[in-house]
Scaffold this motif. Structure first.
Motif, PDB file in Angstrom:
ATOM      1  N   VAL A 179      -7.866  69.792  68.516  1.00  0.00           N
ATOM      2  CA  VAL A 179      -6.705  70.682  68.653  1.00  0.00           C
ATOM      3  C   VAL A 179      -5.430  69.943  68.245  1.00  0.00           C
ATOM      4  O   VAL A 179      -4.584  70.476  67.513  1.00  0.00           O
ATOM      5  CB  VAL A 179      -6.586  71.211  70.095  1.00  0.00           C
ATOM      6  CG1 VAL A 179      -5.307  72.031  70.254  1.00  0.00           C
ATOM      7  CG2 VAL A 179      -7.797  72.045  70.468  1.00  0.00           C
ATOM      8  N   PRO A 206      -5.186  78.620  67.718  1.00  0.00           N
ATOM      9  CA  PRO A 206      -4.525  77.624  68.579  1.00  0.00           C
ATOM     10  C   PRO A 206      -3.159  77.211  68.043  1.00  0.00           C
ATOM     11  O   PRO A 206      -2.950  77.073  66.836  1.00  0.00           O
ATOM     12  CB  PRO A 206      -5.520  76.455  68.554  1.00  0.00           C
ATOM     13  CG  PRO A 206      -6.854  77.121  68.426  1.00  0.00           C
ATOM     14  CD  PRO A 206      -6.611  78.280  67.494  1.00  0.00           C
ATOM     15  N   MET A 213      -4.265  77.712  73.386  1.00  0.00           N
ATOM     16  CA  MET A 213      -5.527  77.473  72.677  1.00  0.00           C
ATOM     17  C   MET A 213      -6.000  78.672  71.852  1.00  0.00           C
ATOM     18  O   MET A 213      -7.091  78.656  71.293  1.00  0.00           O
ATOM     19  CB  MET A 213      -6.614  77.082  73.672  1.00  0.00           C
ATOM     20  CG  MET A 213      -6.380  75.747  74.354  1.00  0.00           C
ATOM     21  SD  MET A 213      -6.213  74.360  73.193  1.00  0.00           S
ATOM     22  CE  MET A 213      -4.446  74.049  73.282  1.00  0.00           C
TER      23      MET A 213
END
Length: 530
Positions: A351, A196, A188
């Motif tokens: 993400v 990330p 991350m």
């Protein structure tokens, strides 16, 4: 890890170096024992008589800090006896022509002088590893927490490349991560040089992708590593610090030095689930939530992303890390009423949209046992082993790296004649923030100890169970001696869990120049009675 945990049981040969696996990664150790039961040959390289040595075909008892010499000598034998995988080297690697001559001086006899491992054992280990149908290497912080830690890991990678034991099933280079979500934290972007998904901060194209998603300009230069921050605090460059889920007042090598650095700050915030030694130094303490009190994901050593589900509410005024960070942002941005509270699932989806290796994952797909990244599409099953087709370098070929002999930053001398190495034991975890609050665990492992060989104990007139003082150039502690065969002559071991006899008061904060890790595994000490 380049390969999955499930593959371990099918290894024909295993090299475990710098890892007390049965005590620090007991589930993975069960897989290793299963492989041995199926006929695999296990090579354990460790200065201590760790439990795994009882299952080993070969035990290489190297002196702490000499791992790269041992590995280079194994590779010297592999080249000398024609055991290298020349086809793999030609097809999938670069730099072999420059690398091979660098091994010439690392004969098994030279390595024996440096490592104390007999040359005959080095030759036998090289043959076992190189001639196996498949072989996996497993390592942990026993080889990384050194001034030459980067070189040690490069030596591990060289050995796998030399024998073609990477980029295929049931093999690989497999670091066993020190905590349950270290892999996930790195994934991350909890590193100073990457965003990330290991997308570099100084890569303009990667940075633009995140700037577009987040609507903010981002720094162009990497930040400081945790170890570099200590010097920055002491010289005044760093005036405020926000720590969460970490207890560096006890875990940092030369911890008195770290405490001085914290005292030099204008403002220290600590966020944790208990009042740790570091939290006691803070201006503000923010009570966080434990794993059972929040939603999210953990990513294990094998790159397996798994769901974490809230089972109970946090006690008292404790809140989840995500809630606390969001509230801080709202106050900093003067955006008290802005938007909805953050949701872990929505952030995970963000993400996945920015990191291609996670693009195929969602909370729905993570139900059950989770998935191993890379998982680039919604119908992808996840990836058991990496680098099947190519490596993460221009041209897709792996690079050999010459690894020189680098001695440890501090070695025994007349004033401090013993070599101290540190680590964990089975019943406690890290600085004991959680485990030392368990009455059951404290009953089994109630106090610190120093392991010392029978020969050294006889010379010093020390009896088993006697209280001794252990001192280095940085500090001193008192604890009981545990006399026996766990450590060789000249080496002592102390677990670092115990605040009342904190091993890291003694350890050396010398750093690896590349990755900036501190040398927690080697320093010079003396032991005196009383």
């Amino acid at each position: 890890m380049t390969n999955s945990v499930a593959e371990i049981a099918d290894n024909k040969a295993l090299l475990v170096i710098g890892s007390n696996t049965t005590e620090n990664h007991p589930i993975i150790a069960l897989r290793m024992k299963e492989a041995v039961a199926r006929g695999a040959k296990l090579i354990v390289a460790d200065p201590r008589r760790i439990p795994l040595t009882g299952f080993a075909t070969l035990w290489l008892r190297q002196r702490p800090g000499t791992d790269a010499v041992l590995l280079n000598a194994m590779m010297h034998v592999i080249l000398d006896e024609g055991l290298a995988d020349r086809d793999f080297i030609a097809r999938r690697t670069d730099g072999f022509e420059d690398f091979a001559p660098s091994l010439a001086s690392f004969t098994p006899e030279f390595a024996e002088e440096i490592t104390s491992v007999p040359a005959t054992l080095i030759r036998e280990a090289a043959r076992v590893y190189a001639t196996a149908e498949n072989a996996g290497i497993y390592y942990a912080m026993g080889i990384t927490q050194h001034v030459m830690g980067t070189y040690n890991v490069q030596a591990v990678a060289n050995l796998a490349l030399l024998t073609g034991n990477v980029g295929r099933a049931v093999a690989g280079v497999n670091p066993l991560r020190g905590q349950n979500n270290v892999q996930g934290a790195c994934d991350m972007g909890c590193l100073p040089n990457v965003l990330p998904g290991y997308q570099r901060v100084d890569d303009a194209r990667a940075r633009r992708r995140f700037e577009k998603a987040w609507g903010r300009p981002l720094p162009k230069k990497p930040g400081l590593t945790a170890t570099e921050m200590t010097a920055a605090m002491l010289d005044g460059r760093l005036r405020g610090l926000y720590i969460f889920g970490e207890n560096p007042a006890l875990s940092d090598p030369n911890s008195n030095h770290s405490r001085k650095a914290f005292a030099n700050l204008d403002f220290l915030v600590v966020q944790d689930i208990f009042m740790t030694e570091t939290a006691q130094l803070a201006d503000v303490v923010l009570p966080g939530a434990s794993f059972a009190e929040k939603e999210g994901t953990f990513t294990s050593s094998e790159r397996r992303v798994q769901r974490v589900r809230q089972a109970i509410d946090p006690p008292g005024r404790a809140r989840s890390d995500l809630w606390i960070i969001d509230q801080l942002w709202r106050r900093l941005a003067e955006a008290e009423g802005y938007g909805d509270p953050p949701q872990a699932e929505r952030i995970f989806a963000e993400v996945a949209s920015l990191w291609p290796d996670l693009a195929g994952m969602s909370y729905r797909r993570l139900e059950g046992d989770g998935l191993l990244w890379p998982c680039p599409t919604e119908d992808h099953p996840g990836t058991d082993f990496l680098f099947k087709e190519e490596f993460n370098r221009p041209g897709g070929r792996a690079l050999f790296s010459a690894v020189p002999f680098v001695p440890s930053g501090e070695l025994p001398d007349r004033d401090y004649p013993l070599l101290l190495t540190t680590g964990r034991e089975l019943f406690h975890y890290h600085t004991g923030t959680m485990t030392r609050r368990s009455a059951g665990l404290n009953a089994v492992a109630p106090e610190a100890f120093v392991e010392i060989s029978e020969l050294d104990a006889d010379i010093l007139g020390i009896s088993d169970g006697e209280v001794v003082a252990v001192s280095s150039r940085r500090g001193a502690i008192r604890l009981k001696a545990r006399v026996g065969a766990m450590v060789p002559r000249g080496v002592v071991f102390i677990p670092f869990h115990y605040r009342e006899a904190a091993a890291n008061l003694l350890t050396n904060d010398a750093m690896d120049p590349t990755c900036k890790i501190m040398e927690a595994k080697v320093c010079a000490v003396r032991i005196t009675k009383g």
